[in-house]
Design a protein around this motif. Structure first.
Motif, short mmCIF file in Angstrom:
data_model
loop_
_atom_site.label_atom_id
_atom_site.label_comp_id
_atom_site.label_asym_id
_atom_site.label_seq_id
_atom_site.Cartn_x
_atom_site.Cartn_y
_atom_site.Cartn_z
N ASP A 127 0.83 -1.21 0.00
CA ASP A 127 0.00 0.00 0.00
C ASP A 127 0.86 1.25 0.00
N GLU A 128 1.96 1.21 0.75
CA GLU A 128 2.84 2.38 0.83
C GLU A 128 3.52 2.62 -0.52
N GLY A 129 3.99 1.56 -1.16
CA GLY A 129 4.62 1.70 -2.46
C GLY A 129 3.66 2.20 -3.51
N LYS A 130 2.44 1.69 -3.50
CA LYS A 130 1.43 2.13 -4.45
C LYS A 130 1.08 3.60 -4.24
N SER A 131 1.02 4.02 -2.98
CA SER A 131 0.74 5.42 -2.67
C SER A 131 1.83 6.34 -3.21
N ARG A 132 3.08 5.93 -3.05
CA ARG A 132 4.20 6.72 -3.57
C ARG A 132 4.15 6.79 -5.09
N LEU A 133 3.80 5.68 -5.72
CA LEU A 133 3.68 5.66 -7.18
C LEU A 133 2.61 6.64 -7.65
N GLU A 134 1.48 6.67 -6.96
CA GLU A 134 0.41 7.60 -7.32
C GLU A 134 0.85 9.05 -7.17
#
Length: 246
Positions: free
Chosen positions: A42-49
Motif C-alpha cells: 500500500d505504501e509503495g502504491k501510494s508513492r507511485l500515485e
C-alpha cells in the motif's frame, strides 16, 4: 537545457528512493521513473500515485533514448538495457564500499572499522546484473559514479547536517522520518547532479578512480588489479568512487 534523468526505484522499501525522486523533481531533471520491482505494498502504491500526480511517467523498464540513469535499487534494468544493444552516457548509484585498504583509520566509520569488504544492499539485490554492469566498457556506459556504504551511513547524511534545509524539513514534517534517517539515495543524486554539471552546487564528497571488487558476495574497492590478482577476487572496471566527505 538540462539533461533529463531516469531514476530506478524500489518504492516498496523505505522512503529513501521516494525522497530522492522528489529531490530530482525539485531541480526539474527527472524524466522517467523505472519501478523495479513494481510496487505491491500500500505504501509503495501510494508513492507511485504521488509521483504520477507530479507528472512523472513510471515504467517497468528503461525507455529507449535514455542517456543518464540514477539508480536507487537493483541494476537489473540497466543490465538488460545494455544487453539489448543500448548505451548510456552515465550511471550514478548508491552502491559499493571503500574500505580500510584505502580510507585512513580516522575516517572509517566505527561499524566498518578495519573492514575491506562488506555486503552492500544495492549491489546484492541482483549480483549477476551488478557484475554485468560493472564489467561494461566505456563505450557501453561512459561513466559510472558510485557513492557507497561508508559515506551513506555517515551521520553527516541526515537532515541535521547536509540536508538541514527548508525543503527537507518540510519533507520530514510531511513524511515523518526522524533526524537520524540516512538519506542514502538523496546523497547519490546530489553528487551525480554536481559531478555531471547539471546543477552548480559543489559535491559533498571527494572522489578517486577506483575499481569495485567482490569476494563471496562482499564488496570493496581497489586502485588496480595487481594486489589481488592471485587471490580469487573479482575486480571490475574503473569507476568514479566517493571516498570521503570534504
Amino acid at each position: 537545457m538540462k539533461p533529463k534523468i531516469t531514476y530506478i526505484a524500489d518504492l516498496d522499501q523505505d522512503i529513501d528512493d521516494f525522497l530522492a525522486i522528489l529531490y530530482l523533481i525539485k531541480y526539474d531533471v527527472l524524466e522517467f521513473v523505472v519501478c523495479d520491482p513494481w510496487p505491491i505494498t500500500d505504501e509503495g502504491k501510494s508513492r507511485l500515485e504521488k509521483i504520477a500526480h507530479l507528472g512523472i511517467p513510471c515504467f517497468n523498464k528503461i525507455q529507449l533514448g535514455t542517456r543518464i540513469v540514477f539508480c536507487g535499487g537493483a541494476l537489473t534494468s540497466v543490465a538488460k538495457f545494455i544487453e539489448n544493444g543500448n548505451t548510456l552516457d552515465a550511471l550514478v548509484m548508491n552502491g559499493g564500499f571503500v574500505g580500510c585498504n584505502i580510507i585512513k583509520p580516522e575516517e572509517q566509520l566505527l561499524k566498518f572499522k578495519f573492514k575491506e569488504f562488506v555486503k552492500t544492499y544495492n549491489f546484492n539485490l541482483d549480483i549477476e546484473s551488478t557484475r554485468k554492469v560493472l564489467s561494461t566498457s566505456e563505450n557501453e556506459i561512459g561513466e559510472i559514479i558510485l557513492v557507497g556504504k561508508h559515506l551513506c551511513h555517515h551521520g553527516k547524511n541526515t537532515v541535521v547536517d547536509l540536508w538541514n534545509s527548508l525543503f527537507f524539513k518540510e519533507l520530514q514534517r510531511e513524511y515523518k522520518f526522524n533526524n537520524d534517517k540516512r538519506l542514502h539515495d538523496v546523497l547519490a543524486c546530489h553528487e551525480g547532479l554536481s559531478l555531471l554539471n547539471i546543477i552548480p552546487d559543489s559535491t559533498y564528497c571527494e572522489y578517486n578512480s577506483l575499481r569495485p571488487m567482490n569476494i563471496m558476495d562482499n564488496w570493496g574497492s581497489t586502485f588496480d588489479e595487481l594486489p589481488y590478482s592471485e587471490e580469487g577476487i573479482d575486480i571490475y572496471r574503473e569507476c568514479k568512487v566517493a571516498v570521503s566527505y570534504k
